[in-house]
Design a protein around this motif. Sequence first.
Motif, PDB file in Angstrom:
ATOM      1  N   ARG A   1      -5.228  -7.593 -11.436  1.00  0.00           N
ATOM      2  CA  ARG A   1      -6.396  -8.088 -10.960  1.00  0.00           C
ATOM      3  C   ARG A   1      -5.966  -8.184  -9.336  1.00  0.00           C
ATOM      4  O   ARG A   1      -7.257  -8.290  -8.399  1.00  0.00           O
ATOM      5  CB  ARG A   1      -7.061  -9.340 -11.491  1.00  0.00           C
ATOM      6  N   THR A   2      -5.064  -7.912  -9.105  1.00  0.00           N
ATOM      7  CA  THR A   2      -4.814  -7.770  -7.507  1.00  0.00           C
ATOM      8  C   THR A   2      -4.765  -6.564  -6.938  1.00  0.00           C
ATOM      9  O   THR A   2      -4.701  -6.467  -5.741  1.00  0.00           O
ATOM     10  CB  THR A   2      -3.285  -8.393  -7.482  1.00  0.00           C
ATOM     11  N   PHE A   3      -5.039  -5.334  -7.776  1.00  0.00           N
ATOM     12  CA  PHE A   3      -5.181  -4.231  -7.406  1.00  0.00           C
ATOM     13  C   PHE A   3      -6.273  -3.871  -7.041  1.00  0.00           C
ATOM     14  O   PHE A   3      -7.463  -3.827  -8.016  1.00  0.00           O
ATOM     15  CB  PHE A   3      -4.594  -3.130  -8.518  1.00  0.00           C
ATOM     16  N   GLY A   4      -6.646  -3.201  -5.801  1.00  0.00           N
ATOM     17  CA  GLY A   4      -7.993  -2.962  -5.373  1.00  0.00           C
ATOM     18  C   GLY A   4      -8.085  -2.220  -4.186  1.00  0.00           C
ATOM     19  O   GLY A   4      -7.041  -2.029  -3.434  1.00  0.00           O
TER      20      GLY A   4
ATOM     21  N   MET B   1      -5.976   1.567  -0.690  1.00  0.00           N
ATOM     22  CA  MET B   1      -5.727   0.378  -1.783  1.00  0.00           C
ATOM     23  C   MET B   1      -4.514  -0.248  -1.735  1.00  0.00           C
ATOM     24  O   MET B   1      -3.733   0.066  -0.922  1.00  0.00           O
ATOM     25  CB  MET B   1      -5.737   1.244  -3.163  1.00  0.00           C
ATOM     26  N   SER B   2      -4.306  -1.473  -2.254  1.00  0.00           N
ATOM     27  CA  SER B   2      -3.220  -2.398  -2.005  1.00  0.00           C
ATOM     28  C   SER B   2      -3.043  -3.198  -3.695  1.00  0.00           C
ATOM     29  O   SER B   2      -4.217  -3.372  -4.258  1.00  0.00           O
ATOM     30  CB  SER B   2      -3.520  -3.455  -1.283  1.00  0.00           C
TER      31      SER B   2
ATOM     32  N   GLY C   1       0.921  -1.115   0.039  1.00  0.00           N
ATOM     33  CA  GLY C   1      -0.133   0.058  -0.157  1.00  0.00           C
ATOM     34  C   GLY C   1       0.788   1.185   0.059  1.00  0.00           C
ATOM     35  O   GLY C   1       2.093   1.128   0.061  1.00  0.00           O
ATOM     36  N   CYS C   2       0.433   2.633   0.033  1.00  0.00           N
ATOM     37  CA  CYS C   2       1.139   3.683  -0.314  1.00  0.00           C
ATOM     38  C   CYS C   2       0.139   4.792   0.270  1.00  0.00           C
ATOM     39  O   CYS C   2      -0.800   4.788   0.179  1.00  0.00           O
ATOM     40  CB  CYS C   2       1.540   3.673  -1.654  1.00  0.00           C
ATOM     41  N   LEU C   3       0.820   5.683   1.080  1.00  0.00           N
ATOM     42  CA  LEU C   3       0.203   6.809   1.706  1.00  0.00           C
ATOM     43  C   LEU C   3      -0.277   7.684   0.539  1.00  0.00           C
ATOM     44  O   LEU C   3      -1.247   8.602   0.917  1.00  0.00           O
ATOM     45  CB  LEU C   3       0.901   7.626   2.712  1.00  0.00           C
TER      46      LEU C   3
END
Length: 193
Positions: free
Chosen positions: A170-173, A116-117, A109-111
């Motif tokens: 597809r892993t991004f969400g 999201m991840s 994840g990211c600030l």
Amino acid sequence: MAILKIARMGHPILGMKSVPVEDPGAPEIRYFVDDMIDTLDDAGGVGLAAPQVHLPIRLVIFKVPDASAAAERYRAAGLEVGTEEIPLTVLMNPVIVAIGNETHAAYEGCLSIPDMSGEVHRPVHIRYSGIGLDGETIAREATGFHARVVQHECDHLDGILYPQRISDMRTFGYNDELRKSFVPKEEAEEDTP
Ligand code: NI
């Protein structure tokens, strides 16, 4: 001491290549780092890069608390976290070299991309170096979660956000959606006939 505004994905500063810190001992750098630490504490992340708070210089801060939520997620996925707890580190003009060819995938994840991840493959084992806040040379080897945090933060200095490194989009969400379908690796293997 102040909490700085964090740039979110879409802001052009996140796509810029940051410039080297010319005078790591300058008082302005120390004030700025104090503000970055306040900002990171307030946001609750494990790392922050200077361009994320709108100053495109090659400076990152990070810490690897052993019991952070991200470290827990790593363990849940059956990945090596590393037993070492890394105290808050200020790293200027960092250089990273991968050791060996082994990579592994894990969610990041990211600030700058709240809530999201996505799954990113990165080298497992690295060596990194740079200049610390007191002008000292920092040179470390890192594996697992520690290595991932350093690589993620230093990517920001080259204008790279983790979604650019996701191989399967597809892993991004959204975290709350991903959590619903998240299966720890060990369970997933047990389910395989
Ligand atoms: Ni980030």
